[in-house]
Design an enzyme around this catalytic site. Structure first.
Site, mmCIF file in Angstrom:
data_model
loop_
_atom_site.group_PDB
_atom_site.id
_atom_site.type_symbol
_atom_site.label_atom_id
_atom_site.label_comp_id
_atom_site.label_asym_id
_atom_site.label_seq_id
_atom_site.Cartn_x
_atom_site.Cartn_y
_atom_site.Cartn_z
ATOM 1 N N GLY A 18 0.841 -1.205 0.000
ATOM 2 C CA GLY A 18 0.000 0.000 0.000
ATOM 3 C C GLY A 18 0.867 1.243 0.000
ATOM 4 O O GLY A 18 2.074 1.192 0.219
ATOM 5 N N GLY B 200 2.593 3.706 1.477
ATOM 6 C CA GLY B 200 3.059 4.052 2.823
ATOM 7 C C GLY B 200 3.486 5.502 2.912
ATOM 8 O O GLY B 200 3.509 6.102 3.982
ATOM 9 N N ARG B 201 3.870 6.058 1.762
ATOM 10 C CA ARG B 201 4.360 7.451 1.756
ATOM 11 C C ARG B 201 3.807 8.249 0.580
ATOM 12 O O ARG B 201 4.169 9.402 0.376
ATOM 13 C CB ARG B 201 5.870 7.462 1.692
ATOM 14 C CG ARG B 201 6.408 6.703 0.492
ATOM 15 C CD ARG B 201 7.877 6.808 0.383
ATOM 16 N NE ARG B 201 8.409 5.825 -0.556
ATOM 17 C CZ ARG B 201 9.662 5.786 -0.930
ATOM 18 N NH1 ARG B 201 10.510 6.666 -0.464
ATOM 19 N NH2 ARG B 201 10.077 4.862 -1.771
ATOM 20 N N LYS C 226 4.818 11.716 -3.822
ATOM 21 C CA LYS C 226 5.593 10.617 -3.219
ATOM 22 C C LYS C 226 6.470 11.233 -2.128
ATOM 23 O O LYS C 226 7.304 12.094 -2.419
ATOM 24 C CB LYS C 226 6.447 9.946 -4.301
ATOM 25 C CG LYS C 226 7.122 8.666 -3.865
ATOM 26 C CD LYS C 226 7.620 7.924 -5.099
ATOM 27 C CE LYS C 226 8.354 6.656 -4.772
ATOM 28 N NZ LYS C 226 8.739 5.929 -5.985
ATOM 29 N N ASP D 76 8.994 6.231 7.744
ATOM 30 C CA ASP D 76 8.751 7.657 8.014
ATOM 31 C C ASP D 76 7.847 8.365 7.008
ATOM 32 O O ASP D 76 7.521 9.535 7.171
ATOM 33 C CB ASP D 76 10.091 8.401 8.119
ATOM 34 C CG ASP D 76 10.944 8.251 6.865
ATOM 35 O OD1 ASP D 76 10.420 7.783 5.826
ATOM 36 O OD2 ASP D 76 12.136 8.583 6.916
ATOM 37 N N GLY D 77 7.461 7.691 5.952
ATOM 38 C CA GLY D 77 6.543 8.328 4.999
ATOM 39 C C GLY D 77 7.208 9.344 4.081
ATOM 40 O O GLY D 77 6.540 10.084 3.359
ATOM 41 N N ARG E 45 4.261 13.320 -9.012
ATOM 42 C CA ARG E 45 4.239 12.365 -10.126
ATOM 43 C C ARG E 45 2.923 12.454 -10.878
ATOM 44 O O ARG E 45 1.857 12.572 -10.281
ATOM 45 C CB ARG E 45 4.424 10.976 -9.528
ATOM 46 C CG ARG E 45 4.419 9.856 -10.527
ATOM 47 C CD ARG E 45 5.111 8.638 -9.966
ATOM 48 N NE ARG E 45 4.295 7.887 -9.024
ATOM 49 C CZ ARG E 45 4.733 6.802 -8.365
ATOM 50 N NH1 ARG E 45 5.961 6.385 -8.521
ATOM 51 N NH2 ARG E 45 3.937 6.166 -7.545
ATOM 52 N N ASP F 49 3.975 -4.983 -7.478
ATOM 53 C CA ASP F 49 3.394 -3.691 -7.059
ATOM 54 C C ASP F 49 4.019 -2.537 -7.825
ATOM 55 O O ASP F 49 3.583 -1.389 -7.682
ATOM 56 C CB ASP F 49 3.559 -3.482 -5.547
ATOM 57 C CG ASP F 49 5.016 -3.558 -5.104
ATOM 58 O OD1 ASP F 49 5.677 -4.570 -5.421
ATOM 59 O OD2 ASP F 49 5.495 -2.614 -4.470
ATOM 60 N N ASP G 103 7.455 3.513 -10.733
ATOM 61 C CA ASP G 103 8.229 3.403 -9.497
ATOM 62 C C ASP G 103 9.708 3.171 -9.767
ATOM 63 O O ASP G 103 10.212 2.046 -9.742
ATOM 64 C CB ASP G 103 7.677 2.267 -8.612
ATOM 65 C CG ASP G 103 7.036 2.859 -7.366
ATOM 66 O OD1 ASP G 103 6.844 4.091 -7.320
ATOM 67 O OD2 ASP G 103 6.729 2.091 -6.444
HETATM 68 P P1 AMP Z 1 8.830 1.117 -3.173
HETATM 69 O O1 AMP Z 1 10.154 0.497 -2.913
HETATM 70 O O2 AMP Z 1 8.871 2.621 -3.263
HETATM 71 O O3 AMP Z 1 8.104 0.484 -4.323
HETATM 72 O O4 AMP Z 1 7.980 0.819 -1.848
HETATM 73 C C1 AMP Z 1 7.630 -0.458 -1.416
HETATM 74 C C2 AMP Z 1 6.660 -0.324 -0.283
HETATM 75 O O5 AMP Z 1 7.259 0.310 0.846
HETATM 76 C C3 AMP Z 1 5.424 0.503 -0.584
HETATM 77 O O6 AMP Z 1 4.359 -0.016 0.167
HETATM 78 C C4 AMP Z 1 5.812 1.869 -0.081
HETATM 79 O O7 AMP Z 1 4.712 2.699 0.173
HETATM 80 C C5 AMP Z 1 6.562 1.508 1.171
HETATM 81 N N1 AMP Z 1 7.546 2.515 1.563
HETATM 82 C C6 AMP Z 1 8.759 2.721 0.988
HETATM 83 N N2 AMP Z 1 9.409 3.710 1.635
HETATM 84 C C7 AMP Z 1 8.594 4.152 2.611
HETATM 85 C C8 AMP Z 1 8.700 5.163 3.608
HETATM 86 N N3 AMP Z 1 9.779 5.910 3.726
HETATM 87 N N4 AMP Z 1 7.650 5.329 4.443
HETATM 88 C C9 AMP Z 1 6.540 4.569 4.340
HETATM 89 N N5 AMP Z 1 6.385 3.604 3.419
HETATM 90 C C10 AMP Z 1 7.395 3.386 2.569
HETATM 91 MG MG MG Z 2 6.600 0.525 -5.401
#
Ligand code: AMP
Ligand code: MG
Length: 524
Positions: free
Chosen positions: A120, A122-123, A143, A155-156, A206, A282, A292
């Site tokens: 989901g 997360g950020r 993002k 940390d989002g 984005r 994802d 991504d």
């Molecule tokens: P990504 O590597 O950007 O495709 O992220 C993989 C998953 O980790 C997704 O669910 C993102 O929303 C979550 N995620 C990555 N970095 C963060 C962050 N700093 N804070 C919260 N969620 C994160």
């Molecule tokens: Mg991703």
């Protein structure tokens, strides 16, 4: 080293923001534009099982890192809008955008081959979907807008480094004519975050045709919410393929189109030497757009098993694996659709992948070589070419620019004849024989080839120098220069190059030895 990162370059950029917003005309023009964005917000209608409604967390003194005028056009914004404080406030999340209904999307997915039920946004936040004057729809997504309920304790936020990488990567792929999400802007924020070491944070704005991923379907499938799998499927058909809404086999056509677009996308990546690096389900959109950007890279010298992802120790997402992973991922999407479509139908469809991919890839390679007759001799030529590229470690990008000139005078900077030996000579002979069969002049062949083979790509050392300037000196000029250079990577544009001080030959050179095979960590 850390001290330099901790000494924030912030204040210099507050000055920039003040400078840019110095005229009243500028401010009102941009504020009007932001307010005029025509939000439609179709995704929110799906209901709360599909997302968490959440506004972005406020940030302190956002500053502009870079703004893509070409992406801005997609939502009817003007190039100067990016320089406005109003833009920074609205797109950093500090002031709400009228009409936006921000939300974090629910999804899961297969990461490195294993199912992860808890993903989901997360950020990330989808601010909403904007309809432009041409009636095209664009998702606007932030993002790094603060933690959501999907954040799993993270940390989002996003690092300035990863945001600049995604910004340049997506604008570069767009310049190459490859379907991709776009990056409207990177907005720096005054917050230190912690990865392997303290890092500056930023928000990436984005734009995308969709944020619905293979993993969006997997989430509802694996949580036993079959009704919601169907609702999501109907939503996709209605909004992305309205021409098939009335068809009784629309689910099947939807899957066919997703498969076709995915196969075409990966064929284009292979042709240009782009390695995504994290092809988890994802990170695959249902419309087949590059999505991504993490530890991605471009092929330098030809090494088929190269992966730019430092964490990918087994090379699952290496260059040579991408087409197969596309197939694997489509199988995972298919599994989520089995209850709706039946195993047999889906099996028939997934079997189309390999021949389709091969067809697209063959066409791409034909264009790269300036050849339209794609017979068995062509196949043999291409096979021999890849062997040569690998054996003699030739620069993948510059090889095709050299070929377009051949048999004319090669550019000294990228002449593989210095290193390709007799085998290259014999291959070139065969190449010219096939080129002769086409019945077009050398000049015409060169013209065609130079339109598909880039002179400039986003090489590691180029990104690194832009990142060094940005992170250590708070100087974003190289980010801008690269974005401008790569919006048209096929041509020298003397006027623009002069304006932005772009040295045409420097940017076209092979990657220096020390940067070859460089990898990036997922958290960078
Ligand atoms: P990504 O590597 O950007 O495709 O992220 C993989 C998953 O980790 C997704 O669910 C993102 O929303 C979550 N995620 C990555 N970095 C963060 C962050 N700093 N804070 C919260 N969620 C994160
Ligand atoms: Mg991703």
């Amino acid at each position: 080293m850390e001290k330099r990162i901790l000494t924030p370059p912030f204040f210099i950029h507050i000055a920039d923001v003040i400078f840019f917003t110095g005229t009243q005309t500028n401010i009102s023009a941009a504020l009007t534009d932001c307010r005029n964005l025509n939000f439609r917000n179709r995704f929110i209608e799906l209901g709360p099982e599909f997302y968490q409604a959440k506004t972005p967390d406020p940030v302190t003194d956002p500053y502009l890192v870079d703004f893509s005028a070409s992406a801005a056009q997609l939502i009817d914004m003007a190039p100067e809008d990016g320089r406005d404080k109003g833009f920074l406030d609205h797109f950093s999340g500090n002031s709400p955008l009228e009409g936006a209904q921000p939300l974090a999307m629910a999804y899961s997915g297969h990461q490195f081959g294993s199912y992860n039920p808890r993903l989901g946004d997360g950020r990330g936040l989808l601010l909403g979907e904007i309809q432009n004057k041409k009636e095209e729809m664009w998702d606007i997504h932030l993002k790094g807008a603060g933690p959501t309920r999907f954040a799993r304790g993270f940390d989002g936020r996003a690092t300035l480094q990863s945001s600049i990488r995604e910004h340049l990567g997506s604008e570069a792929l767009n310049g190459l004519g490859i379907p991709t999400t776009r990056s409207l802007a990177v907005i720096g924020i005054r917050e230190l975050i912690y990865r392997e070491k303290p890092a500056l944070a930023a928000i990436l704005v984005r734009l995308a045709d969709t944020h619905i991923r293979f993993g969006s379907f997997e989430f509802f499938h694996y949580t036993g919410q079959s009704k919601n799998v169907q609702r999501l499927l109907e939503f996709c058909i209605q909004n992305y393929y309205p021409d098939i809404v009335q068809e009784t086999d629309r689910y099947r056509i939807f899957f066919q189109r997703t498969l076709q677009r995915t196969a075409k996308l990966i064929a284009k990546w292979q042709a240009v030497g782009f390695i995504h690096g994290v092809m988890n389900t994802d990170n695959m959109t249902i419309t087949g757009t590059t999505f991504d950007y993490g530890p991605y890279g471009f092929m330098d010298r030809f090494v088929p098993h190269h992966t730019p992802n430092h964490s990918d120790t087994h090379g699952r997402y290496a260059y040579s694996q991408q087409s197969e992973i596309g197939f694997w991922n489509l199988n995972k999407l298919a599994e989520a659709l089995v209850p709706l479509m039946g195993t047999e139908n889906l099996q028939e469809e997934v079997q189309q992948y390999q021949p389709l991919f091969n067809r697209f890839y063959r066409e791409e390679m034909g264009k790269k070589l300036g050849l339209a007759i794609l017979d068995s001799e062509f196949t043999q030529l291409v096979q021999r070419m890849f062997q040569l590229l690998q054996d003699y470690q030739l620069d993948y990008t510059n090889f095709f620019r050299f070929l377009a000139d051949y048999p004319g005078t090669p550019q000294p900077a990228n002449n593989p004849q210095n290193s390709g030996g007799d085998e290259l000579g014999s291959w070139l002979k065969q190449y010219l024989e096939l080129a002769r069969r086409e019945g077009i002049s050398h000049e015409e062949r060169k013209l065609q080839m130079d339109c598909v083979n880039p002179k400039y790509i986003l090489r590691n050392h180029l990104i690194q120098s832009a990142l060094d300037k940005a992170l250590k000196e708070s100087d974003f000029s190289e980010v801008k220069r690269l974005r401008i250079l790569l919006e048209n990577p096929f041509q020298e544009r003397p006027k623009i190059f002069e304006e932005y001080e772009i040295d045409s030959e420097y940017y076209a050179q092979d990657t220096p030895e020390t940067f070859l095979g460089q990898q990036t960590s997922c958290s960078a």
